[in-house]
Design an enzyme around this catalytic site. Structure first.
Site, short mmCIF file in Angstrom:
data_model
loop_
_atom_site.label_atom_id
_atom_site.label_comp_id
_atom_site.label_asym_id
_atom_site.label_seq_id
_atom_site.Cartn_x
_atom_site.Cartn_y
_atom_site.Cartn_z
N ASP A 144 0.82 -1.22 0.00
CA ASP A 144 0.00 0.00 0.00
C ASP A 144 0.85 1.27 0.00
O ASP A 144 0.53 2.26 -0.67
CB ASP A 144 -0.93 0.03 1.22
CG ASP A 144 -1.97 -1.09 1.17
OD1 ASP A 144 -2.00 -1.80 0.16
OD2 ASP A 144 -2.73 -1.22 2.13
N GLU A 197 11.56 -2.11 3.87
CA GLU A 197 11.23 -2.89 2.68
C GLU A 197 10.37 -2.13 1.67
O GLU A 197 10.25 -2.54 0.51
CB GLU A 197 10.51 -4.18 3.09
CG GLU A 197 10.45 -5.23 1.99
CD GLU A 197 9.79 -6.52 2.44
OE1 GLU A 197 9.58 -7.40 1.59
OE2 GLU A 197 9.48 -6.65 3.65
N HIS A 200 10.67 -11.73 0.62
CA HIS A 200 11.09 -10.32 0.67
C HIS A 200 11.01 -9.73 -0.73
O HIS A 200 11.41 -10.37 -1.70
CB HIS A 200 12.52 -10.22 1.19
CG HIS A 200 12.95 -8.83 1.56
ND1 HIS A 200 12.91 -8.35 2.85
CD2 HIS A 200 13.42 -7.80 0.79
CE1 HIS A 200 13.35 -7.10 2.86
NE2 HIS A 200 13.66 -6.75 1.64
N ARG A 230 20.00 -18.22 -1.39
CA ARG A 230 18.57 -18.48 -1.30
C ARG A 230 17.90 -18.61 -2.66
O ARG A 230 17.02 -19.45 -2.86
CB ARG A 230 17.88 -17.36 -0.49
CG ARG A 230 18.17 -17.43 0.99
CD ARG A 230 17.46 -16.31 1.73
NE ARG A 230 17.61 -16.47 3.18
CZ ARG A 230 17.08 -15.64 4.07
NH1 ARG A 230 16.37 -14.59 3.67
NH2 ARG A 230 17.25 -15.84 5.37
#
Length: 331
Positions: free
Chosen positions: A99, A299, A270, A156
């Site tokens: 948002d 973030e 993420h 990752r």
């Protein structure tokens, strides 16, 4: 954990009697712009109460990423073939819907690296959570055929791609009971009762590898051979078939059962992209110019972590740039 940081800040505010007001369950609907400057926030509480929050010095966006927003994930994704749909879980809260990024964009903010989305390699196939795992993230992985297929100490993104390539996009983390990080109260590293984990069917326990394979639906003959080769590597310390440089003590499987197998899949973790900022945490427009009165940290921003955020770096990112933003807008 995040709760620890928040509790510390709340206690500090209380101890110092700081003039901080928290509006819980209150959504920021729009940024107020006056004379080309961000001058506040329009908000509305869950009970319908509307707020006009005037900001004399500035507004800091710290609203997080968009890991739980399926539409945004597939709109911007550049790494996963736009296949991060409803069936791809996330480790994030349901509120991580981007948002703040949308508010900033509406105010003219530039966005950067939005296509770079990180998947956590090992999550709950249903919820995306990591809390039910037994063992380390870097314990050996096997597919339904009972075979290893990747160096579990890799990055990752490398692990996530390898895990998704397995049948059904799922795999098993294999550990022994002695190495499963279970405390004296029968809880795993996240404080979840092992009995509850086993009851939920998310992990399996057996005294032998053959029995474990039968319970979990893994090829038993291959699993036994896979663990045998792993134990030989742990003993010698060299020559792992997947190229692992070492067998750490927490990953050993040569001490006998019981054993655990935990079913897992990659989950959205993420979002590295977001609002463009400078070194002062000021938000920039698409032309690279400062939007007066608007700052961002954490973030919600992009340009900090590259294509693959290194674990634990999100916390200092948020704390450091949050402090930089505050110090700059009160000058």
């Amino acid at each position: 954990s995040g709760v620890g940081y928040v509790d510390t800040f709340l206690q500090y505010i209380k101890d110092k009697n700081l003039p901080v007001q928290l509006l819980l369950s209150t959504k920021a609907n729009d940024l107020i712009i006056k004379d080309g400057r961000v001058a506040g926030v329009m908000a509305q509480a869950k009970n319908g109460t509307k707020y006009v929050l005037n900001a004399a010095d500035g507004v800091i966006l710290t609203t997080g990423g968009f890991g739980a927003n399926v539409k945004m994930r597939n709109e911007y994704d550049e790494l996963w073939g736009k296949k991060l749909g409803e069936t791809t879980p996330t480790t994030n809260l349901p509120s991580a819907t981007g948002d703040g990024i949308s508010l900033a964009k509406k105010a003219g903010a530039g966005l950067t690296q939005m296509g770079w989305i990180q998947l956590f390699p090992a999550g709950d196939p249903t919820t995306g959570a990591t809390s039910f795992k037994l063992g380390e993230n870097s314990c050996i992985y096997v597919n339904k055929n009972g075979k290893r297929y990747v160096n579990e100490s890799e990055r990752r993104d490398v692990l996530a791609k390898a895990n998704l390539a397995q049948e059904g996009g799922v795999f098993y983390v294999i550990s022994s009971a002695k190495r499963a990080l279970v405390d004296k109260d029968g809880r795993n590293a996240y404080g979840v009762k092992v009995a509850d984990i086993l009851k939920s069917g998310k992990s399996y326990k057996a005294d032998t590898l053959e029995e474990l394979a039968q319970k979990a639906g893994i090829n038993g003959k291959n699993l036994v051979e896979t663990v045998k080769r792993w134990n030989e590597f742990c003993k010698k310390g060299t020559g792992d078939e997947m190229g692992r440089p070492t067998c750490m003590d927490d990953h050993r499987l040569d001490e006998g059962g019981p054993y655990y197998a935990t079913l897992m899949t990659p989950s959205v973790h993420h979002t590295m992209g977001g609002v463009t900022i400078n070194k002062k945490a000021q938000v920039l427009n698409e032309a690279g110019n400062v939007i007066p009165g608007l700052y961002a940290a954490g973030e919600v921003t992009g340009g900090i972590h590259g294509t693959n955020r290194v674990g634990c770096n999100a916390v200092p990112d948020a704390l450091v740039f949050g402090r930089i933003a505050a110090l700059n807008f009160v000058k």
